[in-house]
Scaffold this motif. Structure first.
Motif, PDB file in Angstrom:
ATOM      1  N   MET A 192       0.862  -1.176   0.000  1.00 44.05           N
ATOM      2  CA  MET A 192       0.000   0.000   0.000  1.00 44.05           C
ATOM      3  C   MET A 192       0.905   1.235   0.000  1.00 44.05           C
ATOM      4  O   MET A 192       1.526   1.570   1.009  1.00 44.05           O
ATOM      5  N   ASP A 193       0.955   1.888  -1.123  1.00 41.08           N
ATOM      6  CA  ASP A 193       1.868   3.020  -1.301  1.00 41.08           C
ATOM      7  C   ASP A 193       1.603   4.162  -0.333  1.00 41.08           C
ATOM      8  O   ASP A 193       2.538   4.776   0.182  1.00 41.08           O
ATOM      9  N   LEU A 194       0.325   4.449  -0.077  1.00 41.54           N
ATOM     10  CA  LEU A 194      -0.019   5.523   0.855  1.00 41.54           C
ATOM     11  C   LEU A 194       0.576   5.261   2.233  1.00 41.54           C
ATOM     12  O   LEU A 194       1.115   6.164   2.879  1.00 41.54           O
ATOM     13  N   LEU A 195       0.525   4.020   2.681  1.00 41.56           N
ATOM     14  CA  LEU A 195       1.097   3.651   3.980  1.00 41.56           C
ATOM     15  C   LEU A 195       2.609   3.824   3.972  1.00 41.56           C
ATOM     16  O   LEU A 195       3.180   4.399   4.905  1.00 41.56           O
ATOM     17  N   LYS A 196       3.263   3.337   2.942  1.00 45.77           N
ATOM     18  CA  LYS A 196       4.730   3.474   2.861  1.00 45.77           C
ATOM     19  C   LYS A 196       5.137   4.941   2.895  1.00 45.77           C
ATOM     20  O   LYS A 196       6.099   5.314   3.576  1.00 45.77           O
ATOM     21  N   GLU A 197       4.386   5.775   2.181  1.00 42.13           N
ATOM     22  CA  GLU A 197       4.690   7.215   2.175  1.00 42.13           C
ATOM     23  C   GLU A 197       4.538   7.803   3.578  1.00 42.13           C
ATOM     24  O   GLU A 197       5.365   8.604   4.009  1.00 42.13           O
ATOM     25  N   LYS A 198       3.487   7.411   4.307  1.00 38.28           N
ATOM     26  CA  LYS A 198       3.279   7.924   5.665  1.00 38.28           C
ATOM     27  C   LYS A 198       4.387   7.454   6.606  1.00 38.28           C
ATOM     28  O   LYS A 198       4.841   8.213   7.460  1.00 38.28           O
ATOM     29  N   ILE A 199       4.790   6.192   6.458  1.00 37.98           N
ATOM     30  CA  ILE A 199       5.865   5.668   7.311  1.00 37.98           C
ATOM     31  C   ILE A 199       7.144   6.465   7.096  1.00 37.98           C
ATOM     32  O   ILE A 199       7.798   6.886   8.055  1.00 37.98           O
ATOM     33  N   VAL A 200       7.503   6.703   5.834  1.00 33.70           N
ATOM     34  CA  VAL A 200       8.730   7.440   5.524  1.00 33.70           C
ATOM     35  C   VAL A 200       8.632   8.890   5.980  1.00 33.70           C
ATOM     36  O   VAL A 200       9.575   9.436   6.563  1.00 33.70           O
ATOM     37  N   LYS A 201       7.495   9.518   5.751  1.00 36.05           N
ATOM     38  CA  LYS A 201       7.320  10.939   6.071  1.00 36.05           C
ATOM     39  C   LYS A 201       7.130  11.191   7.567  1.00 36.05           C
ATOM     40  O   LYS A 201       7.705  12.129   8.127  1.00 36.05           O
ATOM     41  N   GLU A 202       6.331  10.340   8.239  1.00 36.13           N
ATOM     42  CA  GLU A 202       5.940  10.629   9.609  1.00 36.13           C
ATOM     43  C   GLU A 202       6.513   9.672  10.654  1.00 36.13           C
ATOM     44  O   GLU A 202       6.491   9.972  11.842  1.00 36.13           O
ATOM     45  N   GLY A 203       6.998   8.514  10.230  1.00 34.21           N
ATOM     46  CA  GLY A 203       7.556   7.542  11.165  1.00 34.21           C
ATOM     47  C   GLY A 203       8.936   7.945  11.644  1.00 34.21           C
ATOM     48  O   GLY A 203       9.630   8.726  11.001  1.00 34.21           O
ATOM     49  N   GLN A 204       9.316   7.414  12.791  1.00 36.92           N
ATOM     50  CA  GLN A 204      10.641   7.678  13.340  1.00 36.92           C
ATOM     51  C   GLN A 204      11.281   6.345  13.705  1.00 36.92           C
ATOM     52  O   GLN A 204      10.644   5.499  14.338  1.00 36.92           O
ATOM     53  N   VAL A 205      12.553   6.190  13.316  1.00 36.13           N
ATOM     54  CA  VAL A 205      13.293   4.966  13.601  1.00 36.13           C
ATOM     55  C   VAL A 205      14.174   5.219  14.828  1.00 36.13           C
ATOM     56  O   VAL A 205      14.925   6.186  14.872  1.00 36.13           O
ATOM     57  N   TYR A 206      14.051   4.320  15.814  1.00 37.85           N
ATOM     58  CA  TYR A 206      14.822   4.417  17.046  1.00 37.85           C
ATOM     59  C   TYR A 206      15.739   3.209  17.181  1.00 37.85           C
ATOM     60  O   TYR A 206      15.481   2.155  16.580  1.00 37.85           O
ATOM     61  N   PRO A 207      16.785   3.337  17.989  1.00 35.11           N
ATOM     62  CA  PRO A 207      17.664   2.178  18.230  1.00 35.11           C
ATOM     63  C   PRO A 207      16.866   0.973  18.732  1.00 35.11           C
ATOM     64  O   PRO A 207      15.853   1.131  19.418  1.00 35.11           O
ATOM     65  N   GLY A 208      17.334  -0.202  18.373  1.00 36.39           N
ATOM     66  CA  GLY A 208      16.664  -1.433  18.774  1.00 36.39           C
ATOM     67  C   GLY A 208      15.593  -1.862  17.789  1.00 36.39           C
ATOM     68  O   GLY A 208      14.698  -2.621  18.122  1.00 36.39           O
ATOM     69  N   ASN A 209      15.666  -1.337  16.547  1.00 39.43           N
ATOM     70  CA  ASN A 209      14.685  -1.661  15.503  1.00 39.43           C
ATOM     71  C   ASN A 209      13.269  -1.279  15.889  1.00 39.43           C
ATOM     72  O   ASN A 209      12.314  -2.009  15.630  1.00 39.43           O
ATOM     73  N   ILE A 210      13.130  -0.121  16.517  1.00 33.90           N
ATOM     74  CA  ILE A 210      11.820   0.387  16.903  1.00 33.90           C
ATOM     75  C   ILE A 210      11.376   1.428  15.889  1.00 33.90           C
ATOM     76  O   ILE A 210      12.104   2.366  15.579  1.00 33.90           O
TER      77      ILE A 210
END
Length: 192
Positions: A1-19
């Motif tokens: 789902m492209d819309l989801l991938k775009e939201k993850i990249v734009k609004e998601g944050q990657v933290y240590p520990g694969n979070i």
């Protein structure tokens, strides 16, 4: 789902520990317009399976389960992590080890809400090593209902929980599968 991938990249944050934190739109603050699209996508994927019950686990799965249940025009049942006084009668119970919280929950569903003849779709926000889904699948088996599949919004493919479930013959549909994340650069690589 492209819309989801775009939201993850734009609004998601990657933290240590694969979070991966997506609490700004999926599991703390909810983007309801976006979540409606998630519900429509799960309906598209499972519409021919005769689904008459949606099953999830509290708390993060409830919002997703609600929009999916609306699309299927059927009830949402959610497994509780603690038995409360207002749950009367017999329950199905399964033990679930939480990767995120480093604890084990005894999840329960009242026997009156899952029955033989039900066709159950399990939904959740994340799939990592698969313990939550395994516990929910166990509840479906105990009830004698039929599991039609599992739908997750985000799967951490590098933790192989989804792969193991698929190898066991369970249909798992994830709207975005992450192959790797880098907390230093913020880069997220998706499975095609």
């Amino acid at each position: 789902m492209d819309l989801l991938k775009e939201k993850i990249v734009k609004e998601g944050q990657v933290y240590p520990g694969n979070i991966l934190k997506v609490d700004c739109f999926l599991n703390h603050q909810i983007d309801c317009t976006f979540l409606r699209e998630v519900g429509k996508e799960f309906h598209r994927l499972f519409k021919d399976e005769g689904v008459n019950k949606i099953l999830t686990i509290e708390a993060s799965g409830i919002a997703i389960g609600t929009v999916v249940a609306q699309e299927f025009e059927c009830p949402l049942v959610f497994a509780k992590k603690n038995k409360t006084k207002n749950i009367a009668g017999d329950v199905y119970s399964s033990s679930v080890e939480s990767f995120t919280h480093s604890t084990t929950y005894n999840i329960i569903v009242s026997e009156k809400f899952l029955n033989p003849g039900d066709k159950v779709l399990i939904v959740d926000d994340f799939l990592a090593i698969g313990n939550a889904l395994k516990g929910l699948i166990d509840l479906v088996k105990q009830s004698g209902a039929e599991l039609v599949g599992c739908g997750t919004v985000i799967e951490k493919g590098y933790q192989h929980g989804g792969d193991a479930l698929r190898e066991a013959g369970i249909r798992v549909e994830s709207l975005a599968i992450i192959e790797s994340m880098n907390d230093e650069t913020g880069e997220i690589v998706f499975r095609d």
